[in-house]
Design a protein around this motif. Structure first.
Motif, PDB file in Angstrom:
ATOM      1  N   ALA A  40      31.320  33.728  42.699  1.00 11.42           N
ATOM      2  CA  ALA A  40      30.933  35.126  42.903  1.00 11.42           C
ATOM      3  C   ALA A  40      31.442  36.003  41.771  1.00 11.42           C
ATOM      4  O   ALA A  40      30.704  36.855  41.247  1.00 11.42           O
ATOM      5  N   LEU A  41      32.695  35.817  41.391  1.00  7.23           N
ATOM      6  CA  LEU A  41      33.255  36.634  40.303  1.00  7.23           C
ATOM      7  C   LEU A  41      32.513  36.392  38.996  1.00  7.23           C
ATOM      8  O   LEU A  41      32.276  37.329  38.227  1.00  7.23           O
ATOM      9  N   LEU A  42      32.132  35.149  38.740  1.00  6.74           N
ATOM     10  CA  LEU A  42      31.378  34.850  37.523  1.00  6.74           C
ATOM     11  C   LEU A  42      30.048  35.602  37.525  1.00  6.74           C
ATOM     12  O   LEU A  42      29.649  36.184  36.507  1.00  6.74           O
ATOM     13  N   ASP A  43      29.349  35.602  38.657  1.00  4.49           N
ATOM     14  CA  ASP A  43      28.101  36.364  38.760  1.00  4.49           C
ATOM     15  C   ASP A  43      28.333  37.836  38.453  1.00  4.49           C
ATOM     16  O   ASP A  43      27.469  38.513  37.890  1.00  4.49           O
ATOM     17  N   LEU A  44      29.504  38.344  38.836  1.00  3.60           N
ATOM     18  CA  LEU A  44      29.810  39.764  38.666  1.00  3.60           C
ATOM     19  C   LEU A  44      30.382  40.090  37.297  1.00  3.60           C
ATOM     20  O   LEU A  44      30.644  41.262  37.006  1.00  3.60           O
ATOM     21  N   GLY A  45      30.578  39.065  36.469  1.00  2.00           N
ATOM     22  CA  GLY A  45      31.034  39.307  35.103  1.00  2.00           C
ATOM     23  C   GLY A  45      32.469  38.959  34.811  1.00  2.00           C
ATOM     24  O   GLY A  45      32.963  39.221  33.713  1.00  2.00           O
ATOM     25  N   VAL A  46      33.174  38.353  35.773  1.00  2.00           N
ATOM     26  CA  VAL A  46      34.564  37.934  35.574  1.00  2.00           C
ATOM     27  C   VAL A  46      34.583  36.415  35.478  1.00  2.00           C
ATOM     28  O   VAL A  46      34.310  35.724  36.472  1.00  2.00           O
ATOM     29  N   ARG A  47      34.917  35.875  34.327  1.00  3.56           N
ATOM     30  CA  ARG A  47      34.936  34.422  34.145  1.00  3.56           C
ATOM     31  C   ARG A  47      36.319  33.876  34.475  1.00  3.56           C
ATOM     32  O   ARG A  47      37.295  34.185  33.784  1.00  3.56           O
ATOM     33  N   PRO A  48      36.434  33.066  35.547  1.00  2.00           N
ATOM     34  CA  PRO A  48      37.745  32.501  35.871  1.00  2.00           C
ATOM     35  C   PRO A  48      38.229  31.540  34.778  1.00  2.00           C
ATOM     36  O   PRO A  48      37.427  30.903  34.090  1.00  2.00           O
ATOM     37  N   VAL A  49      39.529  31.425  34.670  1.00  2.00           N
ATOM     38  CA  VAL A  49      40.122  30.441  33.768  1.00  2.00           C
ATOM     39  C   VAL A  49      39.869  29.030  34.316  1.00  2.00           C
ATOM     40  O   VAL A  49      39.616  28.093  33.562  1.00  2.00           O
ATOM     41  N   ALA A  50      39.926  28.905  35.636  1.00  3.07           N
ATOM     42  CA  ALA A  50      39.686  27.622  36.303  1.00  3.07           C
ATOM     43  C   ALA A  50      39.429  27.898  37.774  1.00  3.07           C
ATOM     44  O   ALA A  50      39.721  28.994  38.283  1.00  3.07           O
TER      45      ALA A  50
END
Length: 287
Positions: A40-50
Motif C-alpha cells: 500500500a505504501l509503495l502505491d502511495l509513493g513510499v518505497r519500503p527498504v524491505a
C-alpha cells in the motif's frame, strides 16, 4: 482520528490505530513494512527498504500479496516472527531502519512482527487497522495519512469513486449470488462472513449480492465442508488466491471462479483494481 506531522528537518509524530503516539526526531525515511502495508505504501509513493511476511507466509514473497513490491525490487525478508534485530540489520544494510509499518486486526497488537523486535531496532512501530471496526474508505484514508506524514502528498481516491460507480452499475444489471471463500484442502473450506471483511462489506453496499454462510463459530470465516459451499448455490465464487490457500476443491457446475486477495493492499490504486476486475467479471456473466 489521529494527528500526523513530519518534515525532513523537524520532528515527526503519528498516532496509530492502537492509539499509540509515536515520535521521532526527524521524519522516517527507511521503512520496514509488513507485505500488505508495504504494498500500500509503495502505491502511495513510499518505497519500503524491505518487507516481511506473516505466519501464513513462507520464505518467498507471495506474488498475490506483493502488489508492486517485486517489480520495484523491494527485498522480502521472510516471516516477521522468524526474524531477529541482528538479521534485519544485516539484510537492510548500514542505513538501518527508522520506522516499522504493520497492520492490526484487533486494535491492540501488530499482526506480523513482535513489537519488542521493533524496539530492538530502535524504530517506532506503526500499526494501522485493517479490521472491520473501520470502513474500507477509512482504512485506505489512514494509509494515506501515514504516507502524508512521510512526505508524500496526494492520492488516487477519484479512481476509487469511478470504480465504485461502475461496479454499482454492473451489480444492478444482474442478481448473481457471490460467495467468498478460502480453500483449506479437499475436506475443509473457510467461507467468508461478508460483514467481517471491509472490502466485502463495501461490495455489499454497492449492490453485490454476497452470500452469508450462516450461523456457526468463527468471526471472519465459517469453517465447514465443501458440501455446505455447494448448498449455497453461488453463481460466482471469489476464491482466496494467496499462496497459503488451496484452490477450490469443488464448485457448482455453473459457477464462475474469480481470484480474491483477502489482503488487498489498502491503497486507492489496489482497491480500484479490485473493483474494476470484479466489474468486468459481473458484466461478462450478465452478458
Amino acid at each position: 482520528m489521529s494527528d500526523a506531522t513530519g518534515t525532513s528537518t523537524g520532528a515527526w509524530g503519528f498516532t496509530d490505530d492502537r492509539g499509540t503516539g509515536l515520535t521521532a526526531t526527524r521524519r522516517p525515511e527507511r521503512v520496514l513494512a509488513y507485505v500488505r502495508a508495504g504494498a500500500a505504501l509503495l502505491d502511495l509513493g513510499v518505497r519500503p527498504v524491505a518487507v516481511y511476511g506473516s505466519g501464513h507466509d513462507g520464505e518467498r514473497l507471495d506474488p498475490v500479496k506483493a502488489g508492486g513490491l517485486a517489480a520495484a525490487g523491494v527485498p522480502y525478508l521472510g516471516p516477521g516472527r522468524t526474524l531477529t534485530a541482528a538479521r534485519i540489520r544485516e539484510l537492510c544494510g548500514p542505513g538501518g531502519i527508522d520506522l516499522v509499518a504493520d497492520v492490526t486486526y484487533d486494535g491492540k497488537s501488530p499482526y506480523a512482527l513482535d513489537e519488542a523486535l521493533a524496539e530492538g531496532l530502535g524504530a517506532p512501530l506503526v500499526a494501522l487497522s485493517v479490521g472491520n471496526e473501520l470502513t474500507l474508505a477509512a482504512i485506505v484514508a489512514r494509509f494515506g495519512e501515514l504516507a502524508g506524514s512521510l512526505g508524500v502528498a496526494g492520492s488516487a481516491t477519484a479512481r476509487v469513486a469511478d470504480a465504485e460507480a461502475a461496479l454499482r452499475a454492473a451489480a444492478g444489471r444482474g442478481a448473481l449470488r457471490v460467495l467468498a471463500l478460502s480453500g483449506a484442502g479437499p475436506d475443509q473450506v473457510h467461507l467468508a462472513r461478508p460483514e467481517a471483511w471491509p472490502e466485502l462489506a463495501r461490495l455489499a453496499e454497492l449492490g453485490v449480492r454476497l452470500l452469508d454462510p450462516g450461523p456457526g463459530p468463527g468471526a471472519n470465516w465459517l469453517t465447514t465442508d465443501w458440501d455446505h459451499a455447494l448448498d449455497l448455490a453461488p453463481d460466482l465464487v471469489l476464491f482466496d488466491s494467496r499462496a497459503n490457500a488451496t484452490p477450490p476443491h469443488v464448485v457448482p457446475p455453473a459457477a464462475h471462479l474469480t481470484p480474491w486477495n483477502p489482503e488487498t493492499p489498502p491503497s486507492p490504486q489496489a482497491v480500484a483494481r479490485f473493483f474494476q476486475d470484479l466489474t468486468a467479471t459481473l458484466e461478462s456473466r450478465a452478458a
